[in-house]
Design a protein around this motif. Structure first.
Motif, PDB file in Angstrom:
ATOM      1  N   LEU A 394      18.662   3.884   1.478  1.00 58.30           N
ATOM      2  CA  LEU A 394      17.343   4.551   1.416  1.00 58.30           C
ATOM      3  C   LEU A 394      16.763   4.524   0.328  1.00 58.30           C
ATOM      4  CD1 LEU A 394      15.603   5.702   3.713  1.00 58.30           C
ATOM      5  CD2 LEU A 394      16.037   8.233   2.808  1.00 58.30           C
ATOM      6  N   ARG A 395      15.446   4.125  -0.058  1.00 56.90           N
ATOM      7  CA  ARG A 395      14.529   4.022  -1.017  1.00 56.90           C
ATOM      8  C   ARG A 395      13.330   4.714  -1.069  1.00 56.90           C
ATOM      9  NH1 ARG A 395      18.809   3.255  -2.406  1.00 56.90           N
ATOM     10  NH2 ARG A 395      19.993   1.701  -3.464  1.00 56.90           N
ATOM     11  N   GLU A 396      12.834   4.903   0.100  1.00 57.59           N
ATOM     12  CA  GLU A 396      11.362   5.578   0.315  1.00 57.59           C
ATOM     13  C   GLU A 396      11.588   6.615   1.485  1.00 57.59           C
ATOM     14  OE1 GLU A 396       7.985   3.389   0.973  1.00 57.59           O
ATOM     15  OE2 GLU A 396       8.722   1.545   0.121  1.00 57.59           O
ATOM     16  N   PHE A 397      11.070   7.826   1.237  1.00 58.82           N
ATOM     17  CA  PHE A 397      11.201   8.913   1.918  1.00 58.82           C
ATOM     18  C   PHE A 397       9.820   9.732   2.271  1.00 58.82           C
ATOM     19  CE2 PHE A 397      11.989  13.521   2.791  1.00 58.82           C
ATOM     20  CZ  PHE A 397      12.829  13.260   3.925  1.00 58.82           C
ATOM     21  N   HIS A 398       9.431   9.692   3.256  1.00 54.80           N
ATOM     22  CA  HIS A 398       8.066  10.543   3.496  1.00 54.80           C
ATOM     23  C   HIS A 398       8.037  11.697   4.526  1.00 54.80           C
ATOM     24  CE1 HIS A 398       5.742   6.938   1.695  1.00 54.80           C
ATOM     25  NE2 HIS A 398       6.916   6.129   2.027  1.00 54.80           N
ATOM     26  N   LEU A 399       7.773  12.694   4.350  1.00 57.31           N
ATOM     27  CA  LEU A 399       7.773  13.987   4.826  1.00 57.31           C
ATOM     28  C   LEU A 399       6.634  14.808   5.142  1.00 57.31           C
ATOM     29  CD1 LEU A 399       9.441  16.090   6.641  1.00 57.31           C
ATOM     30  CD2 LEU A 399       9.863  17.406   4.269  1.00 57.31           C
ATOM     31  N   ILE A 400       6.374  14.914   6.392  1.00 52.20           N
ATOM     32  CA  ILE A 400       4.924  15.895   6.829  1.00 52.20           C
ATOM     33  C   ILE A 400       5.267  17.146   7.554  1.00 52.20           C
ATOM     34  CG2 ILE A 400       2.686  15.873   7.896  1.00 52.20           C
ATOM     35  CD1 ILE A 400       2.374  12.791   7.329  1.00 52.20           C
ATOM     36  N   THR A 401       5.065  18.273   7.211  1.00 48.32           N
ATOM     37  CA  THR A 401       5.347  19.482   7.869  1.00 48.32           C
ATOM     38  C   THR A 401       4.388  20.000   8.409  1.00 48.32           C
ATOM     39  OG1 THR A 401       5.012  20.927   5.673  1.00 48.32           O
ATOM     40  CG2 THR A 401       7.256  19.916   6.028  1.00 48.32           C
ATOM     41  N   PRO A 402       4.351  20.743   9.775  1.00 54.96           N
ATOM     42  CA  PRO A 402       3.018  21.038  10.339  1.00 54.96           C
ATOM     43  C   PRO A 402       2.478  22.282   9.686  1.00 54.96           C
ATOM     44  CG  PRO A 402       5.109  21.915  11.354  1.00 54.96           C
ATOM     45  CD  PRO A 402       5.556  20.939  10.276  1.00 54.96           C
TER      46      PRO A 402
END
Length: 783
Positions: A394-402
């Motif tokens: 894994l090289r890219e991590f994107h997270l969106i929380t509500p």
């Protein structure tokens, strides 16, 4: 590009150049003395003669300079040069004709190359903002210069019938070389709700272009949608590879299998999805959206998946986007898709803990995007045992929380925050190898310093709606970080930038949407924490930057994003007027939101670019949100080249002078054309729009201690800014019932980038400024 590449300009004849430099300094000294002694500098012929002599010397110096780079057209293989030129010209909404025009002006060699390379003209934009005659002329040019090269065609949707009847005959003889078609929402805001834009449906346009034997990609973007039953047109295009933007029904794929289809968006049940995967052998990218099926059908689909899991073989999917509220079927899809490299999920925390072991088995996965959703399971204690995730690739991590759910009780919300914290802890072993991290935390457990502890990061983007400060001060070193983007509450911005050390940071982008309106907040950015910083985007008009305290000796570019006149950009310009030698390597200023106060911009350039200090670089590039008129453009180019220029008086350029034009209903034109003194014929309309923001004041204490000293007229002009601002606000209040349309079609939704330096060492280079040109206003400069 290294930080010093802009300084590597070398004279072809060093002795001649040094002699000219001494002449320039002597003339500048004589000019300053004459200005102090003259009673009427504006009418002093001797002073005017000295300025002309000074400009001649500077122009001679420019003619002797050799840029730090060879002409890429001569040094690079033509295939690489074409690829680079295509990246510049091609944009999301079609070819930028103004960018092509700017490349034509680089040199005769570049002009010949651009006109002779078909690929650079292979994008055709059916833009409804233009008159039919101009639109047809652009299409004619593109079809002729693109020769036999494969075409990409962009359609404003809906396309008016009266436009299509003229365009269709032009395209029909070239349909065999159409490779990509994009249907988009109209570009200009002025056309969004025009009643005369009711036009043809997408399938109707496609049917009138058949046969599309070469079509490989179809994109229905933004708010456009294929009409119900319109997807049957795809049965006439069996060789299509990619369908993006809109949802193609599973029933359509089942009835007309596409053996070449590589990318699609669909919906339905997991059972239906697993049934069609075997008949799509070329499929590499899949987006699975929510369907309208009820819970009974979903449960039935889940039983089908479990019962048939042993009958499905491995598939070659590389990208999966699961944008569904339910994760039913995803477990099995991941089990048979071990070659995944990109995974995009919309799920709740409880469901993801069930998926965690499968993610660890995806040994090729290097990009994951997760949008967390609420579920009732997330506010109750977990009954399953959590396991950590190991994904070394894994090289890219994107997270969106509500956002916070209003129906949750305080106790339930505390439980959810605990679950969110556990979710993040699940990723700790994996994030150690991540190079690109993007977090959009709109609620819940959000500790910026937690994310900043990842040592391998090269780019980091944090968007946090809440910031929870701690009494403990933590200093974090990110030795590999090159780009940092922060969108935080103001107290969070200050806490983060004052707690990290980034020795290799080149770009710092600051944004804040949370502020106490009407107040000014100061943010301290210590240069010692970012010694290599070259680019800085300033957050807001309510945030003050004390340049004198933190001068950033290596900073090369500054960007301001405020959308109204006045504010941080004006304070910045006033500071450089008083202290033009500060920020000695600064070469470009970008005004990405609103137009700057032009009188301040011109005063700053006159001070900064005509100095006797050779260590301080000139401002060589200015990027504006408007395409300025030819008279102002010529003045800007002259000042950017380091020469004296004849320009309009300060009042005509000031916000007060421009406000008199903008609020004069007898003068037609869009807002941007009026602000840039570039007349157009667009009519005004009854709608309220703010012209400038409230006055917040600026620090004028430095005017008397300016270096070099300011003349009395300039000091007086700067001290009267408050009165001019009050006059503008009075005009704004008295004309609040009407406003001008923001931009006409001549701006073509592109920034005006004015650049007068050159990088190539070709002696035959043309003496000019690289300027984006519009199709109508600038025909004279093209000649």
């Amino acid at each position: 590009m290294s930080s010093d590449i802009a300084l590597k300009f070398t004279p072809r004849d060093p002795q001649a150049y040094n002699n000219l430099e001494q002449q320039r300094l002597d003339l500048l000294k004589a000019l300053r003395l004459r200005q102090r002694q003259s009673d009427l500098p504006a009418h002093d012929e001797g002073l005017r003669t000295l300025k002309l002599q000074y400009n001649d010397v500077v122009e001679s110096q420019r003619g002797l300079l050799r840029g730090p780079l060879s002409d890429p057209l001569l040094r690079l293989p033509v295939e690489i040069w074409v690829q680079l030129a295509s990246e510049i010209i091609e944009c999301e909404w079609g070819t930028s004709y103004r960018t092509i025009a700017s490349l034509l002006l680089v040199s005769q060699r570049w002009k010949d190359a651009v006109l002779s390379i078909p690929r650079l003209w292979s994008q055709i934009s059916i833009d409804t903002t233009f008159m039919v005659e101009e639109l047809l002329a652009r299409i004619h040019v593109a079809l002729y210069l693109s020769k036999g090269w494969p075409l990409t065609v962009y359609f404003d949707h809906p396309t008016p019938t009266q436009i299509w009847t003229h365009v269709q005959p032009l395209l029909i003889s070239h349909t065999k070389r159409i490779r990509r078609i994009v249907f988009r929402y109209p570009l200009a805001a002025t056309t969004h709700r025009r009643p005369d834009l009711m036009g043809l449906k997408i399938d109707k346009i496609l049917s009138q272009l058949l046969p599309l034997s070469g079509l490989k990609e179809l994109e229905v973007s933004c708010c456009c949608r294929m009409a119900r039953g319109g997807w049957t047109i795809l049965s006439e295009i069996p060789g299509i590879h990619s369908i993006k933007g809109d949802i193609i029904p599973l029933t359509m794929i089942q009835s007309s299998p596409f053996l070449s289809l590589q990318e699609m968006i669909t919906d339905g049940t997991p059972s239906g999805l697993l049934e069609i995967l075997p008949i799509l052998p070329a499929l590499r990218s899949l987006s699975f959206m929510d369907s309208r099926t009820d819970g009974v059908e979903e449960q039935s689909a889940w039983r089908f998946v479990n019962e048939s899991s042993s009958h499905h073989h491995q598939i070659s999917l590389e990208t999966v986007s699961w944008q569904r509220k339910s994760s039913l079927g995803l477990i099995h899809l991941l089990q048979i898709s071990l070659s995944l490299t990109h995974l995009s999920l919309r799920c709740d925390i409880h469901s993801f803990f069930q998926l965690a072991p499968l993610v660890s088995n995806l040994h090729l996965l290097h990009h994951i995007w997760i949008s967390l959703q609420y579920s009732d399971d997330d506010i109750e204690p977990f009954k399953t045992t959590r396991t950590s995730i190991r994904c070394n690739s894994l090289r890219e991590f994107h997270l969106i929380t509500p956002k916070r759910n209003s129906r949750f009780t305080e106790r339930q919300w505390e439980n959810y925050e605990l679950r969110l914290k556990e979710f993040m802890e699940l990723w700790i072993p994996t994030l150690d190898g991540v190079e690109h991290l993007n977090i959009v935390a709109r609620s819940g457990y959000t500790s910026p310093l937690f994310y900043l502890s990842r040592s391998a990061l090269r780019t980091l983007s944090l968007t946090l709606s809440e910031f929870r400060s701690t009494s403990e001060r933590v200093d974090t070193r990110l030795n590999h970080l090159e780009e940092l983007s922060l969108s935080l509450p103001l107290d969070g911005l200050h806490a983060v930038v004052s707690s990290i050390h980034c020795n290799q940071l080149l770009s710092l982008d600051l944004t804040s949407e949370t502020y106490a309106k009407g107040s000014i907040v100061a943010i301290s950015i210590d240069e010692q924490r970012f010694p290599q910083l070259q680019y800085l985007q300033w957050p807001d008009k309510y945030v003050r930057w004390d340049i004198a305290v933190y001068p950033f000796l290596g900073l090369q570019q500054v960007c301001f994003t405020e959308d109204l006149i006045g504010g941080a950009s004006s304070d910045f310009l006033v500071h450089l007027i008083s202290r033009p030698k500060e920020l000695p390597k600064l070469r470009q200023i970008t005004f990405a939101g609103g137009l700057p106060e032009l009188d301040l911009l011109f005063l700053m350039l006159e001070r900064r670019n005509i100095l006797d200090d050779t260590i301080v670089s000139r401002i060589e590039a200015v990027e504006l949100p408007v395409v300025v008129g030819v008279p102002l453009r010529q003045v800007l180019c002259t000042l950017l080249q380091g020469k004296f220029a004849q320009r309009p008086p300060n009042y005509n350029l000031s916000m007060a002078g421009l406000a008199e034009i903008c609020f004069d209903r007898s003068i037609p034109g869009c807002l941007w054309c009026c602000l840039s003194m570039r007349p157009c014929s667009l009519k005004i309309r009854l709608v309220n729009r703010k012209f400038l923001d409230a006055w917040h004041g600026d620090d004028q204490s430095m005017l008397g201690n300016a270096d070099p000293l300011l003349d009395e007229s300039t000091i007086s002009w700067l001290q009267q800014r408050h009165e001019r601002h009050q006059f503008c606000q009075q005009l704004q209040r008295s004309n609040s019932h009407w406003a001008r349309i923001k931009a006409c079609s001549s701006h073509e939704l592109d920034s005006s980038y004015i650049y007068t330096a050159f990088l190539m060492d070709d002696p035959s280079r043309s003496e000019m400024a690289i300027l984006p040109l519009s199709s109508k206003i600038d025909q004279d400069t093209l000649g």
